[in-house]
Design a protein around this motif. Structure first.
Motif, PDB file in Angstrom:
ATOM      1  N   PRO A 121      31.699 -29.932  84.532  1.00 35.16           N
ATOM      2  CA  PRO A 121      32.671 -30.786  85.228  1.00 35.16           C
ATOM      3  C   PRO A 121      33.882 -29.980  85.714  1.00 35.16           C
ATOM      4  CG  PRO A 121      31.963 -31.799  83.173  1.00 35.16           C
ATOM      5  CD  PRO A 121      31.424 -30.399  83.173  1.00 35.16           C
ATOM      6  N   GLY A 122      34.302 -30.234  86.944  1.00 36.79           N
ATOM      7  CA  GLY A 122      35.458 -29.550  87.514  1.00 36.79           C
ATOM      8  C   GLY A 122      35.194 -28.121  87.950  1.00 36.79           C
ATOM      9  N   ALA A 123      33.927 -27.708  87.977  1.00 31.87           N
ATOM     10  CA  ALA A 123      33.591 -26.316  88.263  1.00 31.87           C
ATOM     11  C   ALA A 123      33.722 -25.963  89.736  1.00 31.87           C
ATOM     12  CB  ALA A 123      32.171 -26.016  87.793  1.00 31.87           C
ATOM     13  N   LEU A 124      34.023 -24.689  89.958  1.00 29.97           N
ATOM     14  CA  LEU A 124      34.200 -24.140  91.296  1.00 29.97           C
ATOM     15  C   LEU A 124      33.566 -22.755  91.322  1.00 29.97           C
ATOM     16  CD1 LEU A 124      35.755 -24.433  94.050  1.00 29.97           C
ATOM     17  CD2 LEU A 124      37.642 -23.257  92.924  1.00 29.97           C
ATOM     18  N   GLY A 125      32.868 -22.435  92.411  1.00 31.84           N
ATOM     19  CA  GLY A 125      32.242 -21.126  92.544  1.00 31.84           C
ATOM     20  C   GLY A 125      31.897 -20.853  93.996  1.00 31.84           C
ATOM     21  N   TYR A 126      30.997 -19.941  94.208  1.00 32.76           N
ATOM     22  CA  TYR A 126      30.568 -19.578  95.555  1.00 32.76           C
ATOM     23  C   TYR A 126      29.134 -19.082  95.513  1.00 32.76           C
ATOM     24  CZ  TYR A 126      32.017 -15.117  93.583  1.00 32.76           C
ATOM     25  OH  TYR A 126      32.179 -14.041  92.758  1.00 32.76           O
ATOM     26  N   ILE A 127      28.472 -19.178  96.636  1.00 34.68           N
ATOM     27  CA  ILE A 127      27.071 -18.787  96.716  1.00 34.68           C
ATOM     28  C   ILE A 127      26.708 -18.542  98.175  1.00 34.68           C
ATOM     29  CG2 ILE A 127      26.128 -21.115  96.926  1.00 34.68           C
ATOM     30  CD1 ILE A 127      24.104 -20.140  94.686  1.00 34.68           C
ATOM     31  N   ARG A 128      25.622 -17.833  98.405  1.00 33.99           N
ATOM     32  CA  ARG A 128      25.147 -17.669  99.779  1.00 33.99           C
ATOM     33  C   ARG A 128      24.634 -19.001 100.291  1.00 33.99           C
ATOM     34  NH1 ARG A 128      21.044 -12.808  99.710  1.00 33.99           N
ATOM     35  NH2 ARG A 128      21.135 -13.271  97.511  1.00 33.99           N
ATOM     36  N   LYS A 129      24.861 -19.250 101.549  1.00 31.92           N
ATOM     37  CA  LYS A 129      24.456 -20.514 102.158  1.00 31.92           C
ATOM     38  C   LYS A 129      22.965 -20.777 101.980  1.00 31.92           C
ATOM     39  CE  LYS A 129      25.381 -23.122 106.295  1.00 31.92           C
ATOM     40  NZ  LYS A 129      26.126 -23.116 107.538  1.00 31.92           N
ATOM     41  N   SER A 130      22.167 -19.743 102.004  1.00 32.71           N
ATOM     42  CA  SER A 130      20.713 -19.896 101.895  1.00 32.71           C
ATOM     43  C   SER A 130      20.258 -20.340 100.514  1.00 32.71           C
ATOM     44  CB  SER A 130      20.022 -18.581 102.258  1.00 32.71           C
ATOM     45  OG  SER A 130      20.412 -17.560 101.355  1.00 32.71           O
ATOM     46  N   ARG A 131      21.125 -20.267  99.522  1.00 31.01           N
ATOM     47  CA  ARG A 131      20.754 -20.622  98.147  1.00 31.01           C
ATOM     48  C   ARG A 131      21.169 -22.032  97.738  1.00 31.01           C
ATOM     49  NH1 ARG A 131      18.867 -16.111  94.842  1.00 31.01           N
ATOM     50  NH2 ARG A 131      18.659 -14.485  96.392  1.00 31.01           N
TER      51      ARG A 131
END
Length: 142
Positions: A121-131
């Motif tokens: 809950p409340g998490a934030l991150g980043y990833i490649r669009k393809s994933r």
């Protein structure tokens, strides 16, 4: 003469292609319970610098990052935060060593990033669009 010019053009094209850096389509992801659908670049920077610690509804922000040497992490820092990874690391180190805060949670891979953000809950991150998948929400940066 024409053959020489064509050869030079080909060489220039090959050299320019070799110098191009890979382009990463980095997306900001959040747990589906996060109360916003977009954030400003300043707010995003503050969250990843561990200075903005709560969402607008008061829930804590839980930040997940990849290791400093990960190419996606480097692309994220430059594209989304307009910082170098070492600048972000210095900010975290200052917080930790001064006892005024803590560094974000580091995950080993994009798969770990996706699952950690989806279940926290409340998490934030980043990833490649393809994933991307439906387990997380995409935040737009304005």
């Amino acid at each position: 003469m024409t053959r020489l010019i064509l050869t030079l053009i080909r060489c220039l094209i090959v050299l320019s292609l070799m110098l191009l850096k890979p382009v990463w389509a980095v997306e900001i992801i959040a747990n589906p319970d996060v109360p916003v659908s977009s954030v400003s670049q300043n707010a995003l920077r503050a969250m990843f610098a561990m200075k903005l610690l709560q969402w607008s509804d008061g829930r804590p922000v839980r930040v997940f990052v990849l290791p400093d040497d990960n190419p996606l992490h480097r692309a994220f820092c430059k594209e989304k935060l307009d910082l170098y990874p070492y600048q972000l690391r210095q900010t975290w180190d200052r917080l930790v060593y001064s006892g005024t805060g803590q560094a974000p949670t580091e995950v080993d891979s994009e798969a770990d990033m996706l699952s950690s953000v989806a279940r926290t809950p409340g998490a934030l991150g980043y990833i490649r669009k393809s994933r991307l998948n439906d387990a997380v929400r995409i935040l737009t940066v304005k």
